[in-house]
Design a protein around this motif. Structure first.
Motif, mmCIF file in Angstrom:
data_model
loop_
_atom_site.group_PDB
_atom_site.id
_atom_site.type_symbol
_atom_site.label_atom_id
_atom_site.label_comp_id
_atom_site.label_asym_id
_atom_site.label_seq_id
_atom_site.Cartn_x
_atom_site.Cartn_y
_atom_site.Cartn_z
ATOM 1 N N VAL A 67 0.813 -0.980 0.177
ATOM 2 C CA VAL A 67 0.300 0.055 0.143
ATOM 3 C C VAL A 67 0.643 1.374 -0.205
ATOM 4 O O VAL A 67 0.617 1.917 -0.690
ATOM 5 C CB VAL A 67 -0.745 0.624 1.068
ATOM 6 N N HIS A 68 1.830 1.413 0.760
ATOM 7 C CA HIS A 68 2.978 2.368 0.892
ATOM 8 C C HIS A 68 3.367 2.314 -0.319
ATOM 9 O O HIS A 68 3.301 4.270 -0.860
ATOM 10 C CB HIS A 68 3.548 2.500 2.009
ATOM 11 N N MET B 59 -6.373 2.549 4.370
ATOM 12 C CA MET B 59 -5.054 1.729 4.679
ATOM 13 C C MET B 59 -5.419 0.512 5.311
ATOM 14 O O MET B 59 -5.055 -0.619 4.284
ATOM 15 C CB MET B 59 -3.922 2.529 5.125
ATOM 16 N N ARG C 259 -7.815 7.534 -7.921
ATOM 17 C CA ARG C 259 -8.169 6.018 -7.534
ATOM 18 C C ARG C 259 -7.699 4.901 -7.704
ATOM 19 O O ARG C 259 -7.294 3.622 -7.417
ATOM 20 C CB ARG C 259 -9.985 6.077 -6.596
ATOM 21 N N ILE D 212 -6.642 13.318 -6.182
ATOM 22 C CA ILE D 212 -6.044 11.825 -6.601
ATOM 23 C C ILE D 212 -7.103 11.233 -7.766
ATOM 24 O O ILE D 212 -7.271 11.200 -7.701
ATOM 25 C CB ILE D 212 -6.163 10.810 -5.597
ATOM 26 N N MET E 145 -8.552 1.927 -1.135
ATOM 27 C CA MET E 145 -7.440 3.464 -1.527
ATOM 28 C C MET E 145 -8.615 4.176 -1.883
ATOM 29 O O MET E 145 -8.913 4.182 -3.054
ATOM 30 C CB MET E 145 -6.461 2.424 -1.850
ATOM 31 N N GLY E 146 -8.056 5.900 -1.922
ATOM 32 C CA GLY E 146 -8.707 6.869 -1.587
ATOM 33 C C GLY E 146 -10.196 7.132 -0.936
ATOM 34 O O GLY E 146 -10.433 7.545 -1.186
ATOM 35 N N THR F 277 -8.008 -2.027 3.132
ATOM 36 C CA THR F 277 -6.581 -2.324 1.779
ATOM 37 C C THR F 277 -5.777 -3.571 2.404
ATOM 38 O O THR F 277 -5.688 -4.658 0.948
ATOM 39 C CB THR F 277 -6.124 -1.090 1.311
ATOM 40 N N HIS G 76 0.314 3.751 -3.290
ATOM 41 C CA HIS G 76 0.180 5.075 -3.186
ATOM 42 C C HIS G 76 1.068 5.992 -2.831
ATOM 43 O O HIS G 76 0.855 7.404 -3.667
ATOM 44 C CB HIS G 76 -0.904 5.592 -1.346
ATOM 45 N N ARG H 3 -4.571 10.266 2.651
ATOM 46 C CA ARG H 3 -5.066 8.593 2.818
ATOM 47 C C ARG H 3 -5.468 8.606 4.416
ATOM 48 O O ARG H 3 -5.127 9.434 4.885
ATOM 49 C CB ARG H 3 -3.839 7.161 2.421
ATOM 50 N N VAL I 33 -4.162 3.516 -8.013
ATOM 51 C CA VAL I 33 -3.437 2.730 -6.712
ATOM 52 C C VAL I 33 -4.137 1.272 -7.332
ATOM 53 O O VAL I 33 -3.340 0.486 -6.752
ATOM 54 C CB VAL I 33 -4.339 3.722 -5.771
#
Length: 506
Positions: free
Chosen positions: A43-44, A118, A215, A213, A201-202, A121, A47, A113, A218
């Motif tokens: 995820v890091h 997070m 989505r 952003i 995410m988002g 996800t 994103h 985020r 991601v």
């Protein structure tokens, strides 16, 4: 000293208290460490790359952040231990990234985020992988069942209704039925997978963000099929957990039923099949015993998996529709345990089925007992003697009654007994020759004439076997396609990161 003062002295006057640490934070940390570590860093990466794509982070900032992410991600999570300085694993890793990057740059990782989107996800990424593993071993078991079924399309055995011998069938026909149930279980696991394989995410805390952003970006980096569009749903919805749980519950419940049959087939009294030596245990005091413990444990673990999956429903039931801890770190281990146990059952039963020895002679002997071909006598009266089915049924029933009274097996019934029974029921005689009766009473003939779609006749069973093998091939292909899709997304993300971080050394 008051009770309150005693507690505060023991636990401390500030958060987190020692009891809270021991009863909650430590167990949660260990669960996160063992299950979510990899997903957190995925995820890091995704994103941060999206923030770069949208111009929210510069290329240099992105490269520095991702370089630090990769350095921290290679640590062995097994060596991590709870530290009271950090609430959980997330904050521990955030602190390590801050050490690498400084507070400002590390903090920019979290633009647009929340722990909420997070966290969900991470759960979905982890659950997605586990469901793919279940599909893998489930497909293996189906393949083994089809292989053994193909070897026994003409192995005659009794079919049971209400736990009593009912009619002749074949072991192949029985195993095809088991495989068909597992095929539907496979479809249910796939349905759960597709529900899980959506990106939240988002959604941020619950209402998205004011930052511009993407989505979908991601989603692609993480290999999800789509996004959970409504941000409230992305955070509040727990049905992806429930659907996965019900798929496991149904799978394990269905497994338990034929596992129970197998235990009966293994008994000395039944003596239909023999579990291979690697999967039986000898008694500590009775050397003649061959205890089919692998099958027993499979039944027990399947029940335990069902119980863990049921706990998911219990924990979600009547919870508020929003971000709530009930659906998070206290619940997830139940689902993971259910899936792990299901995985063990499927693998173990695959080994047992693949190595099973079948006593064909014993099964055939049982198929000749208990008057279980009497249905064919009634059918023959209808087809060949033009008797109504209900009358034929009554005559056949009386034949069985008289044969039992005279201690006759069905293949010992004479044409005279048929005449006697028919005369009592309808006032006139039905005549069969001894050769006709012998054929009618033969379980092989009984099976051969049942050529209707889905029936046990060898030709029809062979057709079903071919169809099931084709379906299995399609399922394997689909499974590999999704594995490749996820792997491709991960590889693309890694390559993008490699290119970005390479600029730091140039």
């Amino acid at each position: 000293m008051s009770k309150r003062e005693e507690w505060l002295k023991k636990d401390g006057a500030t958060f987190p208290g020692n009891t809270y640490v021991e009863c909650l934070l430590k167990p949660v940390f260990n669960y996160q460490r063992d299950n979510l570590f990899s997903a957190m860093f995925q995820v890091h990466r995704a994103h941060v790359l999206m923030l770069c794509d949208r111009g929210i982070l510069s290329t240099e900032q992105t490269a520095r952040i991702l370089d630090a992410v990769e350095r921290v991600a290679v640590c062995d999570p097994a060596v991590l231990r709870y530290d009271s300085h950090f609430e959980d694993l997330f904050f521990m890793m955030e602190a390590r990234l801050t050490e690498e990057l400084g507070a400002d740059l590390a903090g920019n990782m979290h633009i647009a985020r929340s722990r909420n989107d997070m966290g969900v996800t991470m759960y979905r990424l982890t659950l997605r992988d586990q469901l793919l593993e279940i599909l893998d071993v489930l497909t293996d078991l189906r393949e083994s069942l089809l292989e053994v079924a193909g070897e026994h399309l003409e192995t005659v055995m009794p079919a049971y209704t209400h736990t009593q011998p009912a009619q002749p069938t074949t072991l192949g026909h029985y195993l095809l039925a088991v495989q068909d149930v597992l095929t539907r279980d496979t479809e249910r696991v796939w349905a759960a997978f597709h529900t899980v394989n959506q990106s939240p995410m988002g959604a941020a805390a619950i209402t998205t963000t004011g930052f511009d952003i993407c989505r979908d970006s991601v989603r692609k980096y993480l290999g999800f099929e789509g996004i959970v569009e409504n941000s409230y749903d992305a955070i509040a919805g727990a049905d992806y957990l429930l659907e996965a749980a019900v798929a496991i519950m149904m799978l394990m419940t269905n497994m338990g039923r034929w596992i129970q049959d197998l235990l009966l087939f293994c008994t000395r009294e039944f003596e239909a099949v023999k579990v291979a030596d690697p999967y039986v245990q000898i008694s500590s005091i009775m050397p003649q015993k061959r205890n089919p413990v692998s099958v027993e444990h499979s039944r027990s673990i399947a029940s335990s998996a069902t119980a863990d999956a049921q706990a998911v429903f219990t924990m979600v039931h009547n919870t508020p529709f929003g971000d709530i801890v009930d659906t998070e770190d206290d619940l997830q281990p139940h689902l993971y345990r259910a899936i792990d146990k299901a995985h063990r059952v499927l693998k173990l039963m695959n080994a047992v089925v693949s190595t099973l020895e079948v006593n064909r002679e014993r099964l055939m002997k049982r198929a000749r007992e208990g008057y279980i071909t009497i249905t064919e006598l009634a059918d023959a009266m209808v087809r060949e003697k033009k008797v109504s089915f209900r009358i034929a049924h009554r005559i056949a029933g009386l034949v069985v009654k008289k044969a039992c009274q005279r201690h006759l097996k069905l293949d010992e019934v004479s044409p005279e007994l048929i005449k006697e029974a028919s005369r009592e029921v309808m006032g006139s005689e039905i005549t069969f020759t001894e050769e006709e009766l012998k054929k009618i009473c033969d379980p092989v003939h009984f099976i051969a004439v049942r050529k209707c779609p889905g029936g046990p006749s060898p030709g029809e069973a062979a057709r079903m076997l071919r169809d099931r093998k084709e379906k299995l091939f399609d399922d394997r292909t689909e499974l590999q396609r999704y594995k490749n899709r996820i792997q491709s997304a991960q590889d693309s993300m890694k390559e993008r990161i490699r290119q970005l971080t390479a600029t730091l050394s140039s």
